[in-house]
Scaffold this active site. Structure first.
Site, PDB file in Angstrom:
ATOM      1  N   ASP A 276      -9.655  -5.450  23.388  1.00 42.76           N
ATOM      2  CA  ASP A 276      -9.712  -6.034  21.997  1.00 42.76           C
ATOM      3  C   ASP A 276     -10.717  -6.531  21.347  1.00 42.76           C
ATOM      4  OD1 ASP A 276      -6.975  -4.817  21.871  1.00 42.76           O
ATOM      5  OD2 ASP A 276      -6.043  -6.817  21.791  1.00 42.76           O
TER       6      ASP A 276
ATOM      7  N   HIS B  42      -2.192  -0.562  23.333  1.00 46.34           N
ATOM      8  CA  HIS B  42      -2.925  -1.908  23.379  1.00 46.34           C
ATOM      9  C   HIS B  42      -4.007  -2.232  24.233  1.00 46.34           C
ATOM     10  CE1 HIS B  42       1.296  -2.830  21.598  1.00 46.34           C
ATOM     11  NE2 HIS B  42       0.492  -3.294  20.792  1.00 46.34           N
ATOM     12  N   ASP B  43      -4.566  -3.355  24.204  1.00 40.84           N
ATOM     13  CA  ASP B  43      -5.925  -3.585  24.960  1.00 40.84           C
ATOM     14  C   ASP B  43      -5.734  -3.207  26.484  1.00 40.84           C
ATOM     15  OD1 ASP B  43      -8.247  -5.883  25.692  1.00 40.84           O
ATOM     16  OD2 ASP B  43      -6.847  -5.733  27.487  1.00 40.84           O
TER      17      ASP B  43
ATOM     18  N   ASN C  50      -4.078  -0.685  27.865  1.00 36.82           N
ATOM     19  CA  ASN C  50      -4.474   0.810  27.812  1.00 36.82           C
ATOM     20  C   ASN C  50      -5.762   1.268  27.448  1.00 36.82           C
ATOM     21  OD1 ASN C  50      -1.534   0.241  25.920  1.00 36.82           O
ATOM     22  ND2 ASN C  50      -1.349   1.251  27.984  1.00 36.82           N
ATOM     23  N   TYR C  51      -6.374   0.696  26.485  1.00 33.12           N
ATOM     24  CA  TYR C  51      -7.808   1.075  26.285  1.00 33.12           C
ATOM     25  C   TYR C  51      -8.743   0.877  27.288  1.00 33.12           C
ATOM     26  CZ  TYR C  51      -5.472   0.285  21.673  1.00 33.12           C
ATOM     27  OH  TYR C  51      -4.524   0.268  20.792  1.00 33.12           O
TER      28      TYR C  51
ATOM     29  N   LEU D  33       0.870  -1.194  -0.034  1.00 27.81           N
ATOM     30  CA  LEU D  33       0.099  -0.038   0.021  1.00 27.81           C
ATOM     31  C   LEU D  33       0.822   1.223   0.017  1.00 27.81           C
ATOM     32  CD1 LEU D  33      -2.499  -0.815   2.494  1.00 27.81           C
ATOM     33  CD2 LEU D  33      -2.996  -0.588   0.038  1.00 27.81           C
ATOM     34  N   LYS D  34       2.246   0.945   0.377  1.00 23.61           N
ATOM     35  CA  LYS D  34       2.964   2.122   0.254  1.00 23.61           C
ATOM     36  C   LYS D  34       3.176   2.756  -0.977  1.00 23.61           C
ATOM     37  CE  LYS D  34       4.324   3.286   4.721  1.00 23.61           C
ATOM     38  NZ  LYS D  34       5.194   2.333   5.589  1.00 23.61           N
TER      39      LYS D  34
HETATM   40  C1  LIG Z   1      -2.465  -7.124  23.197  1.00 23.74           C
HETATM   41  C2  LIG Z   1      -2.961  -7.209  21.910  1.00 23.74           C
HETATM   42  C3  LIG Z   1      -1.700  -7.585  20.918  1.00 23.74           C
HETATM   43  C4  LIG Z   1      -1.577  -8.936  21.074  1.00 23.74           C
HETATM   44  C5  LIG Z   1      -1.001  -9.117  19.693  1.00 23.74           C
HETATM   45  C6  LIG Z   1      -0.154 -10.428  19.769  1.00 23.74           C
HETATM   46  C7  LIG Z   1      -0.929 -11.604  19.555  1.00 23.74           C
HETATM   47  C8  LIG Z   1       1.136 -10.305  18.606  1.00 23.74           C
HETATM   48  C9  LIG Z   1       1.817  -9.022  18.786  1.00 23.74           C
HETATM   49  C10 LIG Z   1       3.207  -9.370  18.295  1.00 23.74           C
HETATM   50  C11 LIG Z   1       3.087 -10.629  17.926  1.00 23.74           C
HETATM   51  C12 LIG Z   1       4.388 -11.620  17.551  1.00 23.74           C
HETATM   52  C13 LIG Z   1       5.452 -10.771  16.691  1.00 23.74           C
HETATM   53  O1  LIG Z   1       4.822 -10.288  15.460  1.00 23.74           O
HETATM   54  C14 LIG Z   1       6.893 -11.681  16.408  1.00 23.74           C
HETATM   55  C15 LIG Z   1       6.184 -13.095  15.719  1.00 23.74           C
HETATM   56  C16 LIG Z   1       5.873 -12.699  14.435  1.00 23.74           C
HETATM   57  C17 LIG Z   1       5.483 -14.045  13.734  1.00 23.74           C
HETATM   58  O2  LIG Z   1       5.250 -13.855  12.340  1.00 23.74           O
HETATM   59  C18 LIG Z   1       4.586 -14.895  14.487  1.00 23.74           C
HETATM   60  C19 LIG Z   1       5.228 -15.072  15.746  1.00 23.74           C
HETATM   61  C20 LIG Z   1       5.267 -13.881  16.733  1.00 23.74           C
HETATM   62  C21 LIG Z   1       5.795 -13.958  17.885  1.00 23.74           C
HETATM   63  C22 LIG Z   1       4.080 -12.854  16.686  1.00 23.74           C
HETATM   64  C23 LIG Z   1       3.149 -13.522  17.653  1.00 23.74           C
HETATM   65  C24 LIG Z   1       1.782 -12.707  18.035  1.00 23.74           C
HETATM   66  O3  LIG Z   1       0.886 -12.359  16.649  1.00 23.74           O
HETATM   67  C25 LIG Z   1       2.041 -11.403  18.616  1.00 23.74           C
HETATM   68  C26 LIG Z   1       2.650 -11.704  20.094  1.00 23.74           C
HETATM   69  C27 LIG Z   1      -3.687  -5.726  21.291  1.00 23.74           C
HETATM   70  O4  LIG Z   1      -3.968  -5.071  21.895  1.00 23.74           O
HETATM   71  S1  LIG Z   1      -3.916  -5.471  19.680  1.00 23.74           S
HETATM   72  C28 LIG Z   1      -4.658  -3.894  19.637  1.00 23.74           C
HETATM   73  C29 LIG Z   1      -3.599  -3.090  19.044  1.00 23.74           C
HETATM   74  N1  LIG Z   1      -4.255  -1.710  18.612  1.00 23.74           N
HETATM   75  C30 LIG Z   1      -4.968  -1.384  17.742  1.00 23.74           C
HETATM   76  O5  LIG Z   1      -5.208  -2.338  16.903  1.00 23.74           O
HETATM   77  C31 LIG Z   1      -5.328  -0.133  17.684  1.00 23.74           C
HETATM   78  C32 LIG Z   1      -5.122   0.694  16.180  1.00 23.74           C
HETATM   79  N2  LIG Z   1      -3.992   0.388  15.890  1.00 23.74           N
HETATM   80  C33 LIG Z   1      -2.955   0.903  16.408  1.00 23.74           C
HETATM   81  O6  LIG Z   1      -2.859   1.681  17.167  1.00 23.74           O
HETATM   82  C34 LIG Z   1      -1.296   0.655  15.703  1.00 23.74           C
HETATM   83  O7  LIG Z   1      -1.693  -0.097  14.581  1.00 23.74           O
HETATM   84  C35 LIG Z   1      -0.640  -0.141  16.667  1.00 23.74           C
HETATM   85  C36 LIG Z   1      -1.248  -1.587  17.046  1.00 23.74           C
HETATM   86  C37 LIG Z   1      -0.233   0.673  17.725  1.00 23.74           C
HETATM   87  C38 LIG Z   1       0.591  -0.792  15.905  1.00 23.74           C
HETATM   88  O8  LIG Z   1       1.177   0.735  15.460  1.00 23.74           O
HETATM   89  P1  LIG Z   1       2.281   0.691  14.132  1.00 23.74           P
HETATM   90  O9  LIG Z   1       3.293   1.643  14.084  1.00 23.74           O
HETATM   91  O10 LIG Z   1       3.068  -0.863  14.060  1.00 23.74           O
HETATM   92  O11 LIG Z   1       1.126   0.787  13.073  1.00 23.74           O
HETATM   93  P2  LIG Z   1       0.265   1.906  12.599  1.00 23.74           P
HETATM   94  O12 LIG Z   1       0.900   3.084  12.952  1.00 23.74           O
HETATM   95  O13 LIG Z   1      -1.150   1.604  12.547  1.00 23.74           O
HETATM   96  O14 LIG Z   1       0.759   1.842  11.036  1.00 23.74           O
HETATM   97  C39 LIG Z   1       0.832   0.737  10.231  1.00 23.74           C
HETATM   98  C40 LIG Z   1       1.834   0.868   9.258  1.00 23.74           C
HETATM   99  O15 LIG Z   1       1.939   0.016   8.454  1.00 23.74           O
HETATM  100  C41 LIG Z   1       1.818   0.435   7.056  1.00 23.74           C
HETATM  101  N3  LIG Z   1       1.001  -0.716   6.194  1.00 23.74           N
HETATM  102  C42 LIG Z   1      -0.125  -1.302   6.522  1.00 23.74           C
HETATM  103  N4  LIG Z   1      -0.432  -2.102   5.631  1.00 23.74           N
HETATM  104  C43 LIG Z   1       0.409  -2.108   4.657  1.00 23.74           C
HETATM  105  C44 LIG Z   1       0.546  -2.759   3.568  1.00 23.74           C
HETATM  106  N5  LIG Z   1      -0.268  -3.789   3.049  1.00 23.74           N
HETATM  107  N6  LIG Z   1       1.571  -2.202   2.643  1.00 23.74           N
HETATM  108  C45 LIG Z   1       2.560  -1.497   2.980  1.00 23.74           C
HETATM  109  N7  LIG Z   1       2.359  -0.885   4.094  1.00 23.74           N
HETATM  110  C46 LIG Z   1       1.502  -1.165   4.954  1.00 23.74           C
HETATM  111  C47 LIG Z   1       1.094   1.731   6.919  1.00 23.74           C
HETATM  112  O16 LIG Z   1       1.112   2.444   5.735  1.00 23.74           O
HETATM  113  C48 LIG Z   1       1.599   2.298   8.166  1.00 23.74           C
HETATM  114  O17 LIG Z   1       2.900   2.755   8.059  1.00 23.74           O
HETATM  115  P3  LIG Z   1       3.598   4.081   8.588  1.00 23.74           P
HETATM  116  O18 LIG Z   1       3.925   3.625  10.063  1.00 23.74           O
HETATM  117  O19 LIG Z   1       4.660   4.304   7.863  1.00 23.74           O
HETATM  118  O20 LIG Z   1       2.445   5.128   8.520  1.00 23.74           O
END
Ligand SMILES: C[C@H](CCC[C@@H](C)[C@H]1CC[C@H]2[C@@H]3[C@H](O)C[C@@H]4C[C@H](O)CC[C@]4(C)[C@H]3C[C@H](O)[C@]12C)C(=O)SCCNC(=O)CCNC(=O)[C@H](O)C(C)(C)COP(=O)(O)OP(=O)(O)OC[C@H]1O[C@@H](n2cnc3c(N)ncnc32)[C@H](O)[C@@H]1OP(=O)(O)O
Length: 383
Positions: free
Chosen positions: A153, A123-124, A126-127, A58-59
């Site tokens: 969440d 994350h959860d 905080n909300y 998407l970038k």
């Molecule tokens: C407590 C829960 C969270 C629990 C999640 C856990 C289950 C998982 C967390 C970490 C995972 C592990 C980790 O990934 C390492 C391993 C990876 C492996 O693949 C699997 C095993 C892992 C151990 C893996 C296992 C698990 O999956 C984990 C342990 C929650 O509370 S979840 C709720 C979070 N909050 C929200 O959703 C609210 C809204 N979102 C946000 O506030 C933010 O998105 C957030 C969550 C703070 C993240 O911030 P971030 O800076 O990372 O993202 P954003 O600011 O939103 O921006 C997204 C950027 O990505 C670009 N983008 C998106 N899609 C595309 C695409 N298709 N192409 C190109 N780019 C893309 C977008 O443009 C943004 O870019 P910029 O930053 O440049 O603007």
């Protein structure tokens, strides 16, 4: 299925948005998950049931243009990024709704689209904290306790957002118009806690955390350890049910303090605990099953699917990989959810078929592929 024909585009996110998409897929919507490239990344969405995956960058401007075209042919977009991310990509609601005025643009965030924290990470926990609910959770004299990431969440986030989407889909049948859904998990979980707010005048929450009727203060709303190290859950609130609890425990209510005698609650808890510790969970079940004492076993994930009641209702299902998970709820009598039994999609597994379906030509797909805007993944044969 109830949502058959509804086309959903879900941008891959962490936990709440994937649940929202899975619920819609379970109830029949065609959900396309837009994953990031490179496709070599491991999918972190463990709630991919019934979805297909398209890997798209998407970038890059052509990638954003692909999403715009997808949204022209979609009913619903779910985006899980913090406020400003979609706008930066040129994919904000004013752009997408102009191109498709019927689009339901669901923005599932922690803090919402406006306000001091709109652009902050969180994350959860905080909300939950900001909603006020976390301050109510926890045992006496202990710090507030966040019960896994279930409340903000999933309940206040994924489920609440799904409710918003379905409500907006229903409204669209009358107006013909889409709209933007600002689903803040802080507000979702606060809304979920309406009972706590509305019941304040009943005196249910006058005492400190962990000393009230439903927050582990009362002996008759508690869990107790059994002789085999398992637990029983007691929820005998009403006097007639409390009486059955007392009877099942082998006690005489005439010799006990009144049920609502707060000052006696700590002592009563000790008494109940010592009695529950004398029999196994199975023994307690044989005493309380079939009564109205509101006493049930605390089942582990290992035991839950084979419990007679859950088995009778087929409350848990096994997919083709023999993985057990809960059957979608609630049960609709004519058009129940029919969850997919297939494994979750690999990143980019369906890129080509989705683009063809949304009207892209083979030539366009080839160009997008050679420019590395999309990625295509074929599942490896299981040799
Ligand atoms: C407590 C829960 C969270 C629990 C999640 C856990 C289950 C998982 C967390 C970490 C995972 C592990 C980790 O990934 C390492 C391993 C990876 C492996 O693949 C699997 C095993 C892992 C151990 C893996 C296992 C698990 O999956 C984990 C342990 C929650 O509370 S979840 C709720 C979070 N909050 C929200 O959703 C609210 C809204 N979102 C946000 O506030 C933010 O998105 C957030 C969550 C703070 C993240 O911030 P971030 O800076 O990372 O993202 P954003 O600011 O939103 O921006 C997204 C950027 O990505 C670009 N983008 C998106 N899609 C595309 C695409 N298709 N192409 C190109 N780019 C893309 C977008 O443009 C943004 O870019 P910029 O930053 O440049 O603007």
């Amino acid at each position: 299925m109830a949502l058959r024909g509804v086309r959903v585009v879900e941008l891959a996110g962490l936990a709440p948005a994937p649940l929202c998409g899975m619920i819609l897929a379970d109830f029949g919507a065609q959900v396309v998950r837009v994953d990031r490239t490179p496709r070599s990344a491991v999918a972190t969405d463990v709630q991919g049931r019934g979805k297909r995956s398209l890997a798209l960058d998407l970038k890059r401007a052509p990638g954003a243009a692909v999403l715009r075209r997808l949204c022209c042919g979609a009913d619903v977009l779910i985006e899980p990024f913090r406020h400003g991310v979609m706008e930066k990509l040129g994919l904000g609601p004013e752009v997408l709704l102009q191109e498709n005025p019927r689009l339901i643009y669901a923005r599932l965030t922690g803090f919402g689209q406006t306000g001091k924290y709109a652009k902050s990470a969180g994350h959860d926990i905080n909300y939950l904290a900001l909603s006020g609910v976390l301050s109510k959770l926890g045992r006496k004299n202990e710090n507030p306790y966040a019960p896994i990431n279930l409340l903000a969440d999933f309940a206040g986030g994924g489920v609440m957002c799904a409710m918003g989407i379905i409500t907006a889909l229903y409204e669209r049948t009358k107006s013909g118009k889409g709209q933007v859904i600002d689903a803040s998990m802080v507000e979702g979980v606060a809304y979920l806690s309406s009972f706590l707010w509305k019941s304040q005048n009943l005196g249910l929450w006058n005492r400190p955390r962990g000393e009230n009727l439903l927050d582990s203060g009362a002996p008759f709303y508690e869990t107790y350890k059994t002789a085999d190290g398992k637990f029983m859950a007691v929820g005998a609130i009403e006097p007639q049910f409390y009486e059955q609890l007392i009877k099942g425990l082998g006690l005489d209510s005439d010799k006990l303090p009144g049920q609502l005698s707060f000052s006696d609650w700590p002592e009563m808890k000790k008494k109940f605990a010592s009695i529950f510790a004398q029999k196994t969970q199975a023994e307690w079940c044989s005493i309380f099953d079939g009564t109205d004492a509101c006493v049930t076993p605390v089942l582990s994930f290992d035991d839950v699917a084979s419990h007679q009641h859950n088995k009778q209702r087929s409350s848990f299902i096994k997919n083709d990989q023999e993985e057990t998970s809960p059957r979608p709820a609630p049960l609709l009598s004519r058009t129940p959810a029919v969850p997919s039994f297939e494994r979750d999609p690999f990143i980019g597994e369906h890129t080509e078929e989705i683009l063809l379906e949304y009207g892209f030509t083979k030539q366009e797909i080839t160009e997008l592929y050679s420019e590395k805007v999309i990625e295509v993944s074929k599942p490896k044969a299981n040799l």
